[in-house]
Design a protein around this motif. Sequence first.
Motif, PDB file in Angstrom:
ATOM      1  N   ARG A   1       0.825  -1.201   0.000  1.00  0.00           N
ATOM      2  CA  ARG A   1       0.000   0.000   0.000  1.00  0.00           C
ATOM      3  C   ARG A   1       0.864   1.257   0.000  1.00  0.00           C
ATOM      4  NH1 ARG A   1      -1.966   3.708   3.360  1.00  0.00           N
ATOM      5  NH2 ARG A   1      -0.775   2.843   5.084  1.00  0.00           N
ATOM      6  N   THR A   2       1.929   1.245   0.814  1.00  0.00           N
ATOM      7  CA  THR A   2       2.831   2.397   0.856  1.00  0.00           C
ATOM      8  C   THR A   2       3.495   2.633  -0.498  1.00  0.00           C
ATOM      9  OG1 THR A   2       3.260   1.955   3.200  1.00  0.00           O
ATOM     10  CG2 THR A   2       4.811   3.375   2.034  1.00  0.00           C
TER      11      THR A   2
ATOM     12  N   GLN B   1       1.026   4.159  -3.000  1.00  0.00           N
ATOM     13  CA  GLN B   1       0.847   5.589  -2.772  1.00  0.00           C
ATOM     14  C   GLN B   1       1.953   6.397  -3.438  1.00  0.00           C
ATOM     15  OE1 GLN B   1       0.579   5.956   1.481  1.00  0.00           O
ATOM     16  NE2 GLN B   1      -1.635   5.570   1.519  1.00  0.00           N
ATOM     17  N   ASP B   2       3.161   5.851  -3.343  1.00  0.00           N
ATOM     18  CA  ASP B   2       4.276   6.543  -3.989  1.00  0.00           C
ATOM     19  C   ASP B   2       4.108   6.554  -5.512  1.00  0.00           C
ATOM     20  OD1 ASP B   2       6.968   7.727  -4.039  1.00  0.00           O
ATOM     21  OD2 ASP B   2       7.554   5.815  -4.929  1.00  0.00           O
TER      22      ASP B   2
ATOM     23  N   SER C   1       1.317   6.346  -7.097  1.00  0.00           N
ATOM     24  CA  SER C   1       0.158   7.178  -7.440  1.00  0.00           C
ATOM     25  C   SER C   1       0.556   8.641  -7.588  1.00  0.00           C
ATOM     26  CB  SER C   1      -0.913   7.031  -6.367  1.00  0.00           C
ATOM     27  OG  SER C   1      -2.022   7.852  -6.636  1.00  0.00           O
ATOM     28  N   SER C   2       1.423   9.094  -6.727  1.00  0.00           N
ATOM     29  CA  SER C   2       1.868  10.495  -6.830  1.00  0.00           C
ATOM     30  C   SER C   2       2.646  10.714  -8.121  1.00  0.00           C
ATOM     31  CB  SER C   2       2.735  10.852  -5.612  1.00  0.00           C
ATOM     32  OG  SER C   2       3.872  10.020  -5.551  1.00  0.00           O
TER      33      SER C   2
END
Length: 765
Positions: free
Chosen positions: A352-353, A356-357, A359-360
């Motif tokens: 998940r972490t 997120q990276d 996704s940015s």
Amino acid sequence: MNRNYFKSKLFLKYIWSYLFILLLPLILITVFIYENAVSNLRSEIEQSHLNQLTQTKTIIDGRMKELSEIASRVSYDQRLTPYRVHDPYYSGEAIQALDQYKASSSIIGEMFLYFHKDDKIYSSKGMSNLNVFISNYSFHKWKQADLTQDLNSVIFPSMRPADLVNRNTHLQQSMLAYLVPITPNSPNPHGTIMYLIQESELTGLIDSILGKFQGLSYIFDNNGQILTNNRQGESLVDADAKSLFKLSSGIHSKTINGSQHSIVSVKSKENGWTYVTLMPSAQFFSSVLHVRSFIIMLFCIVVLVGAAIALLLARMQYQPISVLLEFANSKSKPNGSAAQSVPSGNELERIRTALQDYSSRVDLQEPYARNHFLSMLLKYGNAQSMTPALMSAFDLQFDRSHHFVMVIGWVESEDHLGDRQDRQEIIELLAQVEFPELAAHAYGVELPQPNQLALIVSFNLDDTMQEFIHVSHIVEAARSKMLENFDVIPMIGVGICYSNPNQHNQSFIEACSAYELRMSTGHGSVTYFENLSYTPDHTYWIPNNVLLKLSQSLKLGSYDVAAQIISPTIRSLHSSDLSTLIMRCICFDLLNTMLKTASELGIHNVMQEIPHNMIVNSLDELERSFLNLASRICTQVERNTKKEEHSLMDQVVAYIDSHFMDHTLSLETLSFEFAISPSHISRSFKEKMGLNFIPYIWNKRLEEVMHQLKTTNDALKDIIIRVGYLDTPNFIRKFKKETGYTPGQYRKLYSENELADTALNFDEE
């Protein structure tokens, strides 16, 4: 990667989860089936019987309704009135009609029509006396007197139970008789339709209801009589059987013959018939034994293999996660120090972490990907075949009824930095635009040209507005949006509107064409591709009729007319403000027309003589070139025409010389023979021969008459008719006018001269 999955808490959770999912429900289901197998199986079988009975009821109701409808049609059929069926002339037509009605339903074995108090009965096979019919169709339980009375008195549709029928004393069948009064629903029917239905037509529908089970199936009429039944290993006395009629629709349990039976009953609301099946309940237990054995075997297999399956499923579930985790760790720390900075928590938390990276990063690249996606759409079309996931990711929808593309451009100013800022702001503004009042939305696509972008528009057409007007409103809304927000004046090219989103590429090409060929190079122009071919101000184009006139003048070799078309056309371009492209197009119109005409005339050498740079010359030089070309074509046409006319006139003269004695010879016949107008033949003949057609023919005939008068003794009338003259007196007058003698005098004169010449020759010898 370390593949020792047992060190992972997530993997162990998967194993315990699968074991719990597989084993616990299995144990509960086994106990539940063991306790409830009989009732469940019984319910399934009974429900199956109920469904099948309901289906059978529906089928039979439909068949009975079909028979009633046939009876109703018969009662109103003019061919089957008492008068017509008794009339010897129409009786055959009535029998044929009955045969057609019989053939319209597969359930009918035979069909009879009987009129009250009549001694005749009618069927599809013909008419017979009632007594003969009764003797040919002998029912075991339906007495003759009862049959006759029922035929004359029945006022409601009535079905007779299955009965053995002896047909023609040697054929025995089990049949049901269905009596329908005509006219149906009338209190005073005047006749009866009797259908004979083989019992197998009904029993065939209920044979398969019990399946492999033993039992009985019954069909009762609305009075409780057994119409037909089907026995499979069991029988009932009539009293027990008729007691089934009183049961309500549904599933019942009843003791019959000392044993428990499962009974399923269905009643028809159409005709009141009852359909019943019953079977001994003990048969359910034998079926349950097979089910129980199967369950025990299945339970043992699952218990033995359950752990292995749980382990396998857990590994299959965990393996993609481990691979994804490895990939996420490698990408998050390219320098190989991932192990030192792995976040706390299980594998899913670490993934998940990493997501997120990612996704940015994607957020930064999305505009470029979106623009590329839309660029591919403009290039190839096929919006409906694009990846749905990407369309959803980029928030693109092409689900509206109409679609078109516009190309928007603007002129750069001297402030290039400001232009770049404006350009980026315009792209952002038009990246996704909504026009709610016009039921439209649009997506902007950045084009390779510096100050151009495409706008893909989708909208739903308002029924009260024309398509082109709706499109123009959307274009004006987009233009106003730019004018309100930026200090630029856009130039817009608009493609044609399509109802299929797969044609975005066509609309884009059209929009580019409209933008490039816009009729005004000034700021703020809007050009619609639809208007390019029928622009209101198109007076500078050469009308088709003028081009046709030019072609025709060249074909006729009329240089003066051709020059009167070419010169004004070229000179009009001097005073026009047309673009070079349009001027060239106009010149090409002229050149193509002249070359095409020359090719049609067979003058092919002029094409090789055209200078390569002819169209790019000045207008004055171009005019001289066109006039010179027209002159050469016209000169060649004149030469060819004269040559062809001389050759043709030689053929005409030869034809006249060989056919002048034909009284039907005329300019019209020559016109038909040589496919030339009579006036043209007359004019050309005069030019070649120096005299007109009629005098020439007269001279030829006159010479022939004079020759025959001198060489033959045939009657004058025969000679005149032979050379093609039908009016003898008129010919004699004209002959005398030409020669000064009548034909008789001319013959006599020639004979005297010939005798004198002969005598002179004799004396000289």
